[in-house]
Scaffold this motif. Structure first.
Motif, PDB file in Angstrom:
ATOM      1  N   UNK A 167       0.781  -1.224   0.000  1.00 47.80           N
ATOM      2  CA  UNK A 167       0.000   0.000   0.000  1.00 47.80           C
ATOM      3  C   UNK A 167       0.815   1.278   0.000  1.00 47.80           C
ATOM      4  N   UNK A 168       2.135   1.182   0.066  1.00 50.48           N
ATOM      5  CA  UNK A 168       2.981   2.372   0.052  1.00 50.48           C
ATOM      6  C   UNK A 168       3.226   2.863  -1.371  1.00 50.48           C
ATOM      7  N   UNK A 169       3.590   4.125  -1.480  1.00 53.02           N
ATOM      8  CA  UNK A 169       3.943   4.675  -2.782  1.00 53.02           C
ATOM      9  C   UNK A 169       5.354   4.240  -3.150  1.00 53.02           C
ATOM     10  N   UNK A 170       5.579   3.814  -4.398  1.00 52.83           N
ATOM     11  CA  UNK A 170       6.948   3.455  -4.792  1.00 52.83           C
ATOM     12  C   UNK A 170       7.819   4.704  -4.900  1.00 52.83           C
ATOM     13  N   UNK A 171       8.968   4.673  -4.263  1.00 59.32           N
ATOM     14  CA  UNK A 171       9.954   5.754  -4.346  1.00 59.32           C
ATOM     15  C   UNK A 171      11.242   5.139  -4.877  1.00 59.32           C
ATOM     16  N   UNK A 172      11.694   5.600  -6.019  1.00 60.64           N
ATOM     17  CA  UNK A 172      12.877   5.034  -6.660  1.00 60.64           C
ATOM     18  C   UNK A 172      14.133   5.725  -6.154  1.00 60.64           C
ATOM     19  N   UNK A 173      15.168   4.924  -5.877  1.00 65.41           N
ATOM     20  CA  UNK A 173      16.433   5.466  -5.393  1.00 65.41           C
ATOM     21  C   UNK A 173      17.581   4.860  -6.224  1.00 65.41           C
ATOM     22  N   UNK A 174      17.818   5.404  -7.421  1.00 66.84           N
ATOM     23  CA  UNK A 174      18.945   4.927  -8.218  1.00 66.84           C
ATOM     24  C   UNK A 174      20.261   5.482  -7.680  1.00 66.84           C
ATOM     25  N   UNK A 175      21.323   4.718  -7.835  1.00 66.57           N
ATOM     26  CA  UNK A 175      22.639   5.168  -7.410  1.00 66.57           C
ATOM     27  C   UNK A 175      23.679   4.644  -8.391  1.00 66.57           C
ATOM     28  N   UNK A 176      24.848   5.239  -8.362  1.00 66.15           N
ATOM     29  CA  UNK A 176      25.942   4.798  -9.222  1.00 66.15           C
ATOM     30  C   UNK A 176      27.227   4.770  -8.409  1.00 66.15           C
ATOM     31  N   UNK A 177      28.154   3.912  -8.814  1.00 65.89           N
ATOM     32  CA  UNK A 177      29.416   3.811  -8.108  1.00 65.89           C
ATOM     33  C   UNK A 177      30.312   2.769  -8.767  1.00 65.89           C
ATOM     34  N   UNK A 178      31.596   2.849  -8.445  1.00 62.69           N
ATOM     35  CA  UNK A 178      32.563   1.929  -9.024  1.00 62.69           C
ATOM     36  C   UNK A 178      33.492   1.400  -7.932  1.00 62.69           C
ATOM     37  N   UNK A 179      34.238   0.368  -8.274  1.00 60.38           N
ATOM     38  CA  UNK A 179      35.194  -0.211  -7.340  1.00 60.38           C
ATOM     39  C   UNK A 179      36.279   0.793  -6.976  1.00 60.38           C
ATOM     40  N   UNK A 180      36.677   1.598  -7.927  1.00 62.04           N
ATOM     41  CA  UNK A 180      37.757   2.566  -7.698  1.00 62.04           C
ATOM     42  C   UNK A 180      37.286   3.813  -6.971  1.00 62.04           C
ATOM     43  N   UNK A 181      36.143   4.346  -7.394  1.00 63.28           N
ATOM     44  CA  UNK A 181      35.688   5.641  -6.879  1.00 63.28           C
ATOM     45  C   UNK A 181      34.667   5.541  -5.763  1.00 63.28           C
ATOM     46  N   UNK A 182      34.148   4.356  -5.493  1.00 62.32           N
ATOM     47  CA  UNK A 182      33.111   4.231  -4.480  1.00 62.32           C
ATOM     48  C   UNK A 182      31.793   4.783  -4.982  1.00 62.32           C
ATOM     49  N   UNK A 183      30.952   5.236  -4.064  1.00 63.15           N
ATOM     50  CA  UNK A 183      29.655   5.809  -4.438  1.00 63.15           C
ATOM     51  C   UNK A 183      29.876   7.135  -5.145  1.00 63.15           C
TER      52      UNK A 183
END
Length: 294
Positions: free
Chosen positions: A208-224
Motif C-alpha cells: 500500500x505504500x507509494x513506490x519511491x525510486x532510489x537509483x545510485x551509481x558507483x565503481x570499485x575505484x571511486x566508491x559511491x
C-alpha cells in the motif's frame, strides 16, 4: 549512540515540539542525552545518522542554508513528505553511508580473490559482493532509523519508511541513462502503478505504500559516485521518465559536511531549550574575608 528513551520523547521532546519547529541551532552543540539542555556535545562530535524527531521545516530556510541548492524545492518537499516522520536529511545521510560502505567493503574483498595458483575474480565479482552487502546488511538500518523496515524479498531490497516503499538499484549511467537489461521484477516496479496486478509482486511488496525510486551509481575505484530519489516510470527504451527527482548528493553537501543534518531556526528565535546556560564569572579572591581567623 542510542536514541532518547520513549519517556524522554514524550517529555522533553513533546514539550519542545510545541515551542519550536526545528531541533537545534547551527553552530550550537547537541545534547549528549538527546534532549537534556545542559550537557552539550561539540558540533564536531555529533553522532551520524541519529534519528531526530523534527520535520523538514521552512524550505526557504533550507535553500538559504544551501541544503536544496540545485534541487527544486517542491521536489525536496515531496520527498520529505513521503518519508515523514523520518527526517529527510537523517534518511539521506544514513542511506548514503550504507551505499558507500557496500562499495568500500566489496572493493576490499577483491584482492583476496587470488593465491599462489592465480586469480579467480571476474568482471562481476565486485558487483556481486556489493549487492550481497546491501542485501545482508539492510536490516541494520533499523538501528539508525527505527521507523525504517528493510524487506529483502525477491533477492532485492525494499526500504519501507513513512508512506514510501524505497526501491534502491544500480544505475551505472545515472538516473537519465539507460538501465540496460532490466529484470522482470524491476520492470514491474518501475512501470506505472496503475498497471500493477492486484496480487502481483509489487503490490504485495509495497503493502500500500507509494513506490519511491532510489537509483545510485558507483565503481570499485571511486566508491559511491551519485544517488538520487524520485518517482517515475520505465519507458520502452529502458530509460526512466521522471515526474520529479532529487539529487541526494547535493542534499548531503548542502548539510555543510556535518555528520548530522543542518538544524533549522524557529521563526520565533531560540528558546530556553536551545540556549546555552549563562556563563558564571569566576575569579580568585585576593583579600581575606573580614572577621575570619588568622
Amino acid at each position: 549512540m542510542p536514541l532518547a528513551t520513549s519517556s524522554l520523547r514524550s517529555g522533553w521532546a513533546g514539550l519542545r515540539h510545541q515551542l519550536v519547529s526545528s531541533a537545534w541551532l547551527p553552530g550550537q552543540g547537541r545534547s549528549a542525552g538527546g534532549d537534556t539542555p545542559l550537557a552539550r556535545v561539540p558540533d564536531g562530535d555529533r553522532i551520524p545518522c541519529e534519528n531526530q524527531v523534527h520535520g523538514l521545516g521552512n524550505l526557504a530556510d533550507l535553500k538559504q542554508e544551501g541544503v536544496v541548492t540545485g534541487n527544486d524545492p517542491a521536489h525536496v518537499e515531496r520527498l520529505a513528505a513521503l518519508l515523514r516522520p523520518v527526517d529527510l536529511l537523517d534518511f539521506v545521510l544514513c542511506i548514503r553511508r550504507w551505499l558507500q560502505e557496500a562499495h568500500t567493503e566489496a572493493a576490499e574483498l577483491q584482492p583476496l580473490r587470488k593465491n599462489y595458483r592465480g586469480e579467480w575474480g571476474n568482471n562481476v565479482s565486485f558487483g556481486t559482493d556489493r549487492h550481497q552487502y546491501l542485501l545482508q546488511q539492510a536490516h541494520t538500518l533499523h538501528s539508525d532509523i527505527p521507523e525504517l523496515e528493510a524487506d529483502a524479498a525477491f533477492q532485492s531490497v525494499l526500504l519501507k519508511v513513512g508512506r514510501a516503499g524505497v526501491y534502491q538499484f544500480n544505475a551505472p549511467k545515472g538516473p537519465h541513462g539507460s538501465l540496460g537489461e532490466v529484470s522482470d521484477l524491476r520492470r514491474e516496479l518501475l512501470t506505472s502503478t496503475d498497471d500493477m496486478s492486484l496480487f502481483g509482486r509489487p503490490y504485495a511488496w509495497l503493502s500500500g505504500r507509494e513506490p519511491l525510486l532510489l537509483p545510485w551509481s558507483g565503481t570499485e575505484t571511486d566508491g559511491l559516485t551519485g544517488s538520487w530519489a524520485g518517482q517515475g516510470t520505465l519507458q520502452d527504451d529502458n530509460h526512466i521518465s521522471w515526474a520529479w527527482l532529487v539529487d541526494l548528493e547535493q542534499l548531503a553537501e548542502g548539510s555543510g559536511g556535518k555528520s548530522t543534518p543542518l538544524a533549522l531556526v524557529s521563526p520565533l528565535g531560540p528558546t530556553l531549550f536551545d540556549e546555552s546556560p549563562p556563563a558564571i564569572p569566576m575569579r580568585p579572591r585576593t583579600e581575606q574575608r573580614r572577621g575570619s581567623a588568622g
